[in-house]
Design a protein around this motif. Structure first.
Motif, mmCIF file in Angstrom:
data_model
loop_
_atom_site.group_PDB
_atom_site.id
_atom_site.type_symbol
_atom_site.label_atom_id
_atom_site.label_comp_id
_atom_site.label_asym_id
_atom_site.label_seq_id
_atom_site.Cartn_x
_atom_site.Cartn_y
_atom_site.Cartn_z
ATOM 1 N N ASP A 211 -37.435 -22.964 -3.671
ATOM 2 C CA ASP A 211 -37.222 -21.526 -3.817
ATOM 3 C C ASP A 211 -35.809 -21.312 -4.364
ATOM 4 O O ASP A 211 -34.816 -21.389 -3.635
ATOM 5 C CB ASP A 211 -37.376 -20.845 -2.448
ATOM 6 C CG ASP A 211 -37.294 -19.333 -2.545
ATOM 7 O OD1 ASP A 211 -36.637 -18.827 -3.491
ATOM 8 O OD2 ASP A 211 -37.869 -18.663 -1.678
ATOM 9 N N SER A 265 -46.337 -25.287 -4.519
ATOM 10 C CA SER A 265 -45.072 -24.547 -4.353
ATOM 11 C C SER A 265 -44.110 -24.830 -5.502
ATOM 12 O O SER A 265 -42.899 -24.676 -5.354
ATOM 13 C CB SER A 265 -44.426 -24.894 -3.013
ATOM 14 O OG SER A 265 -44.128 -26.279 -2.968
ATOM 15 N N ARG A 270 -43.677 -20.192 -9.249
ATOM 16 C CA ARG A 270 -43.428 -19.378 -8.052
ATOM 17 C C ARG A 270 -42.453 -18.247 -8.354
ATOM 18 O O ARG A 270 -42.677 -17.084 -7.987
ATOM 19 C CB ARG A 270 -42.849 -20.302 -6.982
ATOM 20 C CG ARG A 270 -42.628 -19.665 -5.621
ATOM 21 C CD ARG A 270 -42.230 -20.775 -4.661
ATOM 22 N NE ARG A 270 -41.750 -20.273 -3.396
ATOM 23 C CZ ARG A 270 -41.361 -21.067 -2.408
ATOM 24 N NH1 ARG A 270 -41.402 -22.378 -2.543
ATOM 25 N NH2 ARG A 270 -40.928 -20.549 -1.274
#
Lengths: 373, 328
Positions: A211, A265, A270
């Motif tokens: 992330d 992911s 993402r």
């Protein structure tokens, strides 16, 4: 992903991650064609770490890493063609083709190199941070290393000194779970690297390395901590490499299911999906960025391919510095552009005021020792 | 001229260079509050403070690497190894990072750093504390290796090493720290890579460095009493090697004996023999002889330790051998 992010920052994150992905895909292709040889470690899957870090620190800060080193240099703005040329072993590479994939240096951007001995770069980071404190300069150092390097003596020796002397280093463990073919859990009494900070009374953080926004926020916070003189941080980014350890690794030690699960992911789609749903950017804008990056990387491959090999006389240069010899910045040598090259205070200008013995006290209410989430 | 001990000559060199250039700092085990395990850094903490004279944990790999990192961004570290035996733990940083970083970066980085400390036997210290390790470092491209013998050479070469822009392995000798010699007053800088002809003679060339110079000098005195005169060439720097000085002398005397404290096998002397045989083969009147420490681990027992060591008698015998003179 709570805080609001400016559109240009989000697009920079995307572009930079996609640039690394595309670069690595083309590098893999060139490897298959025999244009790149030797060891070549791809960063595919880990892009969010280098990109998040780069936006969170200052251009004057020092970065150093191991041999999986294309991504951290590209994220910093290294010349894409010259990095590719280095992989191709051409004279137009950052190290004139002498370093190759594992040794990417871009000193103009304070990218201090990729090092090939596991954990060998970790003490160097303490040295660059020591120099910053010595000069009363507020630069910090980000020291990347893989999970397996945390089992080297250099890791423990360095963390001890860095903590004792409050050196401004973010020790950034990119935990991709495997040291070559050996799972970290198989050979480590404590596989969660951030937990080891407790041994040195050091601040520890963990972050989802897939992330980019979380990496960015966490590193920003760690950088401020280091810059304010509170000492080092051990930051563990959970990440995953979708390819083998190097180009010669078929990665039979992990299941297809595991890799497929991790791909869900993937940091690049993402971010894109999030940005579109948050109406920060449109699919068309991302498509345009992808097209631009593809063209940039195509250009880089063409440049590398068309570049000459280094002249054989280069064999004898760059070993010992002769008196009066100056360093030639790579982009000046290859592209003919003037660049800012690091300059340090002379021994007559410098005033060393640092007292290395006392330890900076813990600030009121601030957690000196934070357990990983 | 003042006679001072080795440790004082080194202390002067460090103090003068630290005074001259604030980028120079000294780091190592016991260098600060203890004033140095061998008192080389006596008084420097009081003079320069805790950021410039730094006591480290016993982490040779770690602080050697810290020094390399600091050198890459413009400082000029002097890293004291309590002995070169312990530096084996730091060898990764010295040979993989310090020695290679300029080449790996294509000339973008330089690594001005001095690693220094005692090398060789200390006297009854047994196998792990009695090694002469210069051949190991001389083997690697990208390093300079310095091994002086006299206090004056030690001072002048340490100062030059600190000002050099390359990584330097500076070998002292535990048994020399108390040895005195004349050191000229004022600024003393000696160029790296220049051997010193400590004694002139036409019968044979004795080549040596570091502490073995004193054994060679003693042997030369004994030989002189018998009418044999030698060129005594003290290399002072092993890398870069003063090949011209070696070849000039050998071409004059036509004979050579190499004296080395360390082991024979793959020792520095083996390299010197190769140089002489390949460059001065036609000038030789006898095979080159080597006098070295014996190829065994050093023992504690006095009789075993001494039997493995170089001594003047062995050097005298070797010189007579190349002169084809019968002993006794």
């Amino acid at each position: 992903m709570a805080p609001a992010y400016p559109k240009d920052l989000v697009l920079r994150f995307f572009r930079s991650m996609y640039l690394i992905r595309r670069f690595e895909e083309r590098a893999a292709q060139a490897y298959g064609q025999g244009k790149i040889n030797g060891f070549c470690h791809l960063y595919i899957g880990q892009e969010a770490v280098a990109v998040g870090v780069n936006e969170a620190v200052q251009p004057r800060d020092y970065l150093i890493t191991a041999y999986r080193d294309h991504g951290y240099a590209l994220a910093r703005g290294a010349d894409v063609g010259m990095v590719m040329a280095e992989l191709f072993g051409r004279g137009t590479g950052y190290s004139k083709g002498k370093g190759g994939s594992m040794h990417i240096y871009d000193i103009e951007h304070n990218v201090l190199g990729g090092y090939g001995i596991v954990g060998g770069q970790i003490p160097l980071a303490a040295g660059t941070a020591f120099a910053a404190r010595y000069r009363n300069d507020d630069r910090i150092t980000v020291c990347y290393f893989g999970d397996a390097a945390a089992n080297q003596g250099s890791f423990h020796e360095t963390l001890n000194m860095a903590a004792k002397w409050s050196l401004p280093v973010i020790f950034l463990c990119e935990n991709n779970r495997y040291g070559m073919g050996t799972a970290m859990t198989r050979v480590s009494a404590v596989a969660k690297v951030a937990r080891r900070a407790v041994a040195y009374d050091m601040r520890a953080e963990s972050v989802d390395g897939h992330d980019v926004l979380k990496v960015y926020e966490t590193v920003k916070d760690c950088a401020a901590w280091c810059r304010s003189g509170k000492g080092p941080v051990l930051l563990e980014a959970d990440t995953y490499r979708y390819r083998g350890h190097s180009m010669s690794d078929a990665a039979t030690y992990r299941s297809k299911e595991e890799v497929e699960a991790e791909r869900k992911s993937d940091p690049i789609p993402r971010l894109r999906a999030w940005a579109v749903s948050a109406q920060l950017a449109t699919e068309a804008e991302f498509d345009a960025l992808e097209a631009e990056v593809k063209a940039t990387v195509d250009e880089a491959v063409k440049f590398a391919d068309a570049s000459p090999e280094p002249p054989v006389e280069e064999l004898w240069t760059d070993h010992l510095v002769e008196p009066g010899e100056r360093d030639v910045p790579p982009r000046e040598r290859v592209r003919g552009v003037k660049v800012d090259w690091p300059r340090y205070p002379s021994g007559q200008e410098l005033r060393v005021k640092w007292d290395l013995e006392p330890r900076i006290p813990v600030q009121d209410g601030e957690p000196h020792l934070k357990k990983p989430a | 001229m003042a006679e001072i001990a080795w440790r004082e000559a080194l202390n002067q060199a460090l103090a003068e260079e630290m005074e001259r250039d604030a980028n120079v700092f000294l780091m190592g085990e016991e260098v600060a509050r203890y004033d140095g395990a061998y008192k080389v850094s006596q008084g420097l903490l009081a003079k320069f403070g805790s950021a410039r004279v730094v006591d480290t944990p016993i982490s040779e790999l770690g602080f050697a690497g810290l020094g390399v990192g600091a050198a890459l961004v413009g400082l000029r570290p002097v890293i004291e190894m309590m002995t070169w035996n312990f530096a084996v733990l730091a060898m990764d940083q010295i040979v993989h990072n310090a020695a290679k970083v300029r080449q790996m970066s294509g000339g973008q980085l330089r690594c001005p750093i001095v690693f220094r400390g005692p090398n060789g036997a200390g006297g009854r210290l047994a196998a792990q504390h009695s090694q002469s390790l210069e051949a190991n470092y001389a083997h690697f491209p990208g390093l300079k290796v310095v091994a002086p013998s006299t206090p004056a050479d030690a001072k002048g070469l340490l100062k030059a090493s600190i000002r050099d822009d390359n990584p330097i392995v500076f070998l002292e000798a535990e048994l020399l720290y108390g040895v005195k010699g004349e050191v000229p007053p004022g600024e003393l800088l000696l160029p790296l890579g220049q051997a010193s002809l400590k004694r002139e003679g036409s019968d044979c060339t004795l080549i040596t460095w570091s502490r073995m110079y004193y054994h060679a000098e003693e042997a030369a005195r004994q030989l002189e009493a018998e009418g044999i005169h030698v060129d005594l060439l003290d290399l002072r720097t092993l890398k870069p090697l003063d090949e011209a000085a070696i070849l000039t002398s050998v071409r004059k005397t036509n004979r050579a004996v190499i004296v080395e404290e360390g082991w024979s096998f793959c020792g520095v002397g083996a390299q010197l023999v190769d140089l002489i045989q390949s460059q001065a083969f036609d000038d030789l009147d006898a095979p080159v002889q080597r006098v070295t420490g014996l190829d065994v681990n050093r023992s504690y027992a006095a009789v075993l330790e001494h039997a493995a060591e170089v001594n003047p008698a062995r050097i005298v015998a070797a010189v007579k051998q190349v002169l084809y003179r019968e002993e006794g």
